[in-house]
Design a protein around this motif. Structure first.
Motif, PDB file in Angstrom:
ATOM      1  N   ASP A 167      39.076  48.444  61.330  1.00  0.00           N
ATOM      2  CA  ASP A 167      38.756  48.615  58.958  1.00  0.00           C
ATOM      3  C   ASP A 167      37.357  48.540  59.040  1.00  0.00           C
ATOM      4  OD1 ASP A 167      40.429  50.750  57.194  1.00  0.00           O
ATOM      5  OD2 ASP A 167      41.877  48.414  56.593  1.00  0.00           O
ATOM      6  N   VAL A 168      37.388  49.157  59.786  1.00  0.00           N
ATOM      7  CA  VAL A 168      35.340  49.167  58.139  1.00  0.00           C
ATOM      8  C   VAL A 168      34.971  49.677  57.310  1.00  0.00           C
ATOM      9  CG1 VAL A 168      33.146  50.215  58.954  1.00  0.00           C
ATOM     10  CG2 VAL A 168      34.299  49.614  60.698  1.00  0.00           C
ATOM     11  N   ILE A 169      36.230  51.228  57.039  1.00  0.00           N
ATOM     12  CA  ILE A 169      36.035  51.391  55.480  1.00  0.00           C
ATOM     13  C   ILE A 169      36.926  50.470  54.981  1.00  0.00           C
ATOM     14  CG2 ILE A 169      37.460  54.130  54.414  1.00  0.00           C
ATOM     15  CD1 ILE A 169      36.150  55.667  57.307  1.00  0.00           C
ATOM     16  N   GLY A 170      37.732  49.896  55.527  1.00  0.00           N
ATOM     17  CA  GLY A 170      38.710  49.790  54.302  1.00  0.00           C
ATOM     18  C   GLY A 170      38.288  48.526  53.530  1.00  0.00           C
ATOM     19  N   LEU A 171      36.975  47.999  54.716  1.00  0.00           N
ATOM     20  CA  LEU A 171      36.252  46.712  54.496  1.00  0.00           C
ATOM     21  C   LEU A 171      35.434  46.942  53.620  1.00  0.00           C
ATOM     22  CD1 LEU A 171      36.047  44.658  57.838  1.00  0.00           C
ATOM     23  CD2 LEU A 171      36.739  44.289  55.428  1.00  0.00           C
ATOM     24  N   CYS A 172      34.886  48.010  53.402  1.00  0.00           N
ATOM     25  CA  CYS A 172      34.008  48.401  52.237  1.00  0.00           C
ATOM     26  C   CYS A 172      34.397  48.360  51.245  1.00  0.00           C
ATOM     27  CB  CYS A 172      33.200  50.365  53.142  1.00  0.00           C
ATOM     28  SG  CYS A 172      32.585  50.108  53.825  1.00  0.00           S
ATOM     29  N   GLY A 173      35.281  48.707  50.892  1.00  0.00           N
ATOM     30  CA  GLY A 173      36.138  47.971  49.432  1.00  0.00           C
ATOM     31  C   GLY A 173      35.928  46.832  49.205  1.00  0.00           C
ATOM     32  N   MET A 174      35.721  45.919  49.619  1.00  0.00           N
ATOM     33  CA  MET A 174      35.810  44.452  49.485  1.00  0.00           C
ATOM     34  C   MET A 174      34.662  44.210  49.014  1.00  0.00           C
ATOM     35  SD  MET A 174      39.143  44.141  49.735  1.00  0.00           S
ATOM     36  CE  MET A 174      39.429  41.982  49.825  1.00  0.00           C
ATOM     37  N   MET A 175      33.250  44.711  48.532  1.00  0.00           N
ATOM     38  CA  MET A 175      32.048  44.615  48.514  1.00  0.00           C
ATOM     39  C   MET A 175      32.126  44.423  47.015  1.00  0.00           C
ATOM     40  SD  MET A 175      29.789  47.598  48.727  1.00  0.00           S
ATOM     41  CE  MET A 175      29.920  48.126  50.883  1.00  0.00           C
ATOM     42  N   VAL A 176      33.120  44.926  46.263  1.00  0.00           N
ATOM     43  CA  VAL A 176      32.968  45.273  45.326  1.00  0.00           C
ATOM     44  C   VAL A 176      33.684  43.853  44.151  1.00  0.00           C
ATOM     45  CG1 VAL A 176      34.864  45.975  42.649  1.00  0.00           C
ATOM     46  CG2 VAL A 176      34.363  47.231  44.820  1.00  0.00           C
ATOM     47  N   TYR A 177      34.221  43.339  44.939  1.00  0.00           N
ATOM     48  CA  TYR A 177      34.132  42.069  44.551  1.00  0.00           C
ATOM     49  C   TYR A 177      33.217  40.598  43.931  1.00  0.00           C
ATOM     50  CZ  TYR A 177      35.957  35.951  44.153  1.00  0.00           C
ATOM     51  OH  TYR A 177      35.354  34.919  43.423  1.00  0.00           O
ATOM     52  N   PRO A 178      31.915  40.588  45.598  1.00  0.00           N
ATOM     53  CA  PRO A 178      30.787  39.839  45.097  1.00  0.00           C
ATOM     54  C   PRO A 178      30.313  40.771  44.448  1.00  0.00           C
ATOM     55  CG  PRO A 178      31.198  40.551  47.448  1.00  0.00           C
ATOM     56  CD  PRO A 178      32.877  41.249  46.104  1.00  0.00           C
ATOM     57  N   ARG A 224      42.997  28.599  30.011  1.00  0.00           N
ATOM     58  CA  ARG A 224      43.006  29.656  28.828  1.00  0.00           C
ATOM     59  C   ARG A 224      43.022  30.898  29.017  1.00  0.00           C
ATOM     60  NH1 ARG A 224      36.423  29.404  27.254  1.00  0.00           N
ATOM     61  NH2 ARG A 224      36.566  29.898  30.284  1.00  0.00           N
ATOM     62  N   ALA A 225      43.920  31.782  27.733  1.00  0.00           N
ATOM     63  CA  ALA A 225      44.073  33.042  28.415  1.00  0.00           C
ATOM     64  C   ALA A 225      43.120  34.037  29.491  1.00  0.00           C
ATOM     65  CB  ALA A 225      44.655  33.622  26.985  1.00  0.00           C
ATOM     66  N   GLN A 226      42.222  34.029  28.780  1.00  0.00           N
ATOM     67  CA  GLN A 226      41.137  35.119  29.698  1.00  0.00           C
ATOM     68  C   GLN A 226      41.084  34.536  31.155  1.00  0.00           C
ATOM     69  OE1 GLN A 226      37.289  34.327  27.201  1.00  0.00           O
ATOM     70  NE2 GLN A 226      36.896  31.917  28.561  1.00  0.00           N
ATOM     71  N   ALA A 259      44.381  37.310  37.457  1.00  0.00           N
ATOM     72  CA  ALA A 259      45.934  37.922  37.752  1.00  0.00           C
ATOM     73  C   ALA A 259      45.088  39.793  38.206  1.00  0.00           C
ATOM     74  CB  ALA A 259      46.192  38.511  36.575  1.00  0.00           C
ATOM     75  N   GLY A 260      43.936  39.805  36.989  1.00  0.00           N
ATOM     76  CA  GLY A 260      42.836  40.957  37.385  1.00  0.00           C
ATOM     77  C   GLY A 260      42.894  41.302  39.056  1.00  0.00           C
ATOM     78  N   TRP A 261      42.189  40.332  38.838  1.00  0.00           N
ATOM     79  CA  TRP A 261      41.362  40.567  40.813  1.00  0.00           C
ATOM     80  C   TRP A 261      42.413  40.434  41.534  1.00  0.00           C
ATOM     81  CZ3 TRP A 261      37.078  42.381  42.259  1.00  0.00           C
ATOM     82  CH2 TRP A 261      35.898  42.540  41.230  1.00  0.00           C
ATOM     83  N   LEU A 262      43.482  39.448  41.060  1.00  0.00           N
ATOM     84  CA  LEU A 262      44.588  39.411  42.368  1.00  0.00           C
ATOM     85  C   LEU A 262      45.335  41.245  42.556  1.00  0.00           C
ATOM     86  CD1 LEU A 262      46.917  36.266  41.167  1.00  0.00           C
ATOM     87  CD2 LEU A 262      45.104  36.530  42.699  1.00  0.00           C
ATOM     88  N   ILE A 263      45.515  41.714  41.491  1.00  0.00           N
ATOM     89  CA  ILE A 263      46.334  42.948  41.693  1.00  0.00           C
ATOM     90  C   ILE A 263      44.482  44.256  42.230  1.00  0.00           C
ATOM     91  CG2 ILE A 263      46.478  44.958  40.117  1.00  0.00           C
ATOM     92  CD1 ILE A 263      48.125  43.401  38.038  1.00  0.00           C
TER      93      ILE A 263
END
Length: 270
Positions: free
Chosen positions: A50-61, A235-237, A243-247
Motif C-alpha cells: 500500500d504505497v499510495i496509502g503510505l504517501c498520505g502519512m507524509m502530511v504529519y511530518p 491545556r485545552a489546546q 484529538a485533531g491529529w488522532l482523527i
C-alpha cells in the motif's frame, strides 16, 4: 574539530532547539509522545504493497516541520547515517518477490512496491521521532514517561545516560587529542592502541561517574529528579491538538485520501 567534538556540538544544538520558545515546544510532552507513538503504529500497520496509502502519512511530518519551524536540511544532515540504513532494509525485496501487480491498469513489480513501502515506513517513523526529540527536551520526555507510570529507575537511567553521553564524548575528545599529539604523523589510531585506549576510557568514565554521583548526593539526590516542566498542566489546546491529529491520521489510515481527492478533482474538471 574532531568527530567527538562535532557530536557534542550536535547534542548541544539539539538541546537548544528543544528548549526554544516555539508553539510546538510549548505543547505538553505527554501529548507529543503519545501522538508520535500513535503515528508510528499507524504507519507500520499499512500493508506491504500500500504505497499510495503510505504517501498520505507524509502530511504529519510535513505540517509539524512547518509548525515547529525546524530546518528540513538540518534534519537530513543529522540523519544522514540513519536514513540510508532504513532504506537499505528492503533492497532485496525485488529479487525475492518477482510477481507483478496492477495498480491503476499499470503492471508493477510487487517486490518493488514492498521495497518502496518499507522505505517509506522507515523514513516516516524516523522523521516523527526526530520531530519529537527536536521539540521536546530529555527532561520533558522523562516527565512524560513518569506520567505513564514507567518505573522510576528506568526513567532515571534514560536521563542520566543521555546526560552522560556528553561527558563521555568529551573524554574521548581529550584522549584522541592527546594521542594525536604523541603521534603527529599518524592517521587515526593504530590497532595496537585500541585496547589501552578503551581501558583508559573505561577507567576515566568510572572516575567521572563517581564524581557526578557524589555531586548529585551533595545536592540532595535521593533517587528521584525534579523534571523540567513537571508542573505543566494539560491545556485545552493540547487536547485539541491530540484529538485533531488522532482523527486526521485515522482517516488517512482507513481511506486512500489522495485517490479520493484525485477522483473528486478529476470529476470537477472533466
Amino acid at each position: 574539530m574532531s568527530r567527538a567534538e562535532n557530536a557534542v556540538h550536535e547534542l548541544h544544538r539539539m538541546d537548544s532547539a528543544a528548549s526554544q520558545d516555539q508553539w510546538m515546544n510549548r505543547l505538553h510532552p505527554l501529548i507529543k509522545f503519545l501522538l508520535t507513538v500513535y503515528y508510528i503504529v499507524l504507519t507500520v500497520s499499512f500493508s506491504k504493497y500500500d504505497v499510495i496509502g503510505l504517501c498520505g502519512m507524509m502530511v504529519y511530518p510535513l505540517i509539524l516541520f512547518l509548525l515547529s519551524e525546524l530546518s528540513f536540511s538540518d534534519c537530513l544532515r543529522r540523519l544522514r547515517l540513519v536514513l540510508p540504513l532504513v532504506c537499505v532494509v528492503g533492497i532485496l525485496n525485488p529479487l525475492l518477490d518477482q510477481t507483478t501487480m496492477e495498480i491503476g491498469g499499470i503492471a508493477m513489480s510487487a517486490g518493488g512496491l514492498s521495497m518502496l513501502a518499507l522505505m517509506l515506513k522507515g523514513v516516516f517513523s524516523v522523521l516523527a521521532s526526530y520531530l519529537l526529540i527536536a521539540t521536546t527536551s530529555i527532561d520533558q520526555l522523562c516527565y512524560a514517561f513518569r506520567l505513564l507510570h514507567i518505573p522510576k529507575i528506568l526513567v532515571t537511567q534514560i536521563l542520566l545516560t543521555y546526560r552522560y553521553i556528553t561527558v563521555l564524548l568529551e573524554e574521548v575528545s581529550r584522549m584522541m587529542q592527546a594521542y594525536a599529539l604523541r603521534a603527529p604523523n599518524q592517521k587515526g589510531v593504530h590497532i595496537s592502541a585500541w585496547g589501552p585506549l578503551t581501558g583508559q576510557l573505561l577507567l576515566r568514565s568510572v572516575d567521572r561517574a563517581n564524581v557526578v554521583y557524589e555531586s548529585m548526593m551533595l545536592r540532595g539526590y535521593h533517587g528521584s529528579f525534579q523534571y523540567i516542566g513537571e508542573k505543566t498542566r494539560l491545556r485545552a489546546q493540547d487536547i485539541a491538538f491530540l484529538a485533531g491529529w488522532l482523527i486526521v491520521l485515522a482517516l488517512f489510515r482507513k481511506y486512500p485520501v489522495f485517490i479520493i481527492i484525485g477522483n473528486l478533482t478529476g470529476g470537477l474538471f472533466a
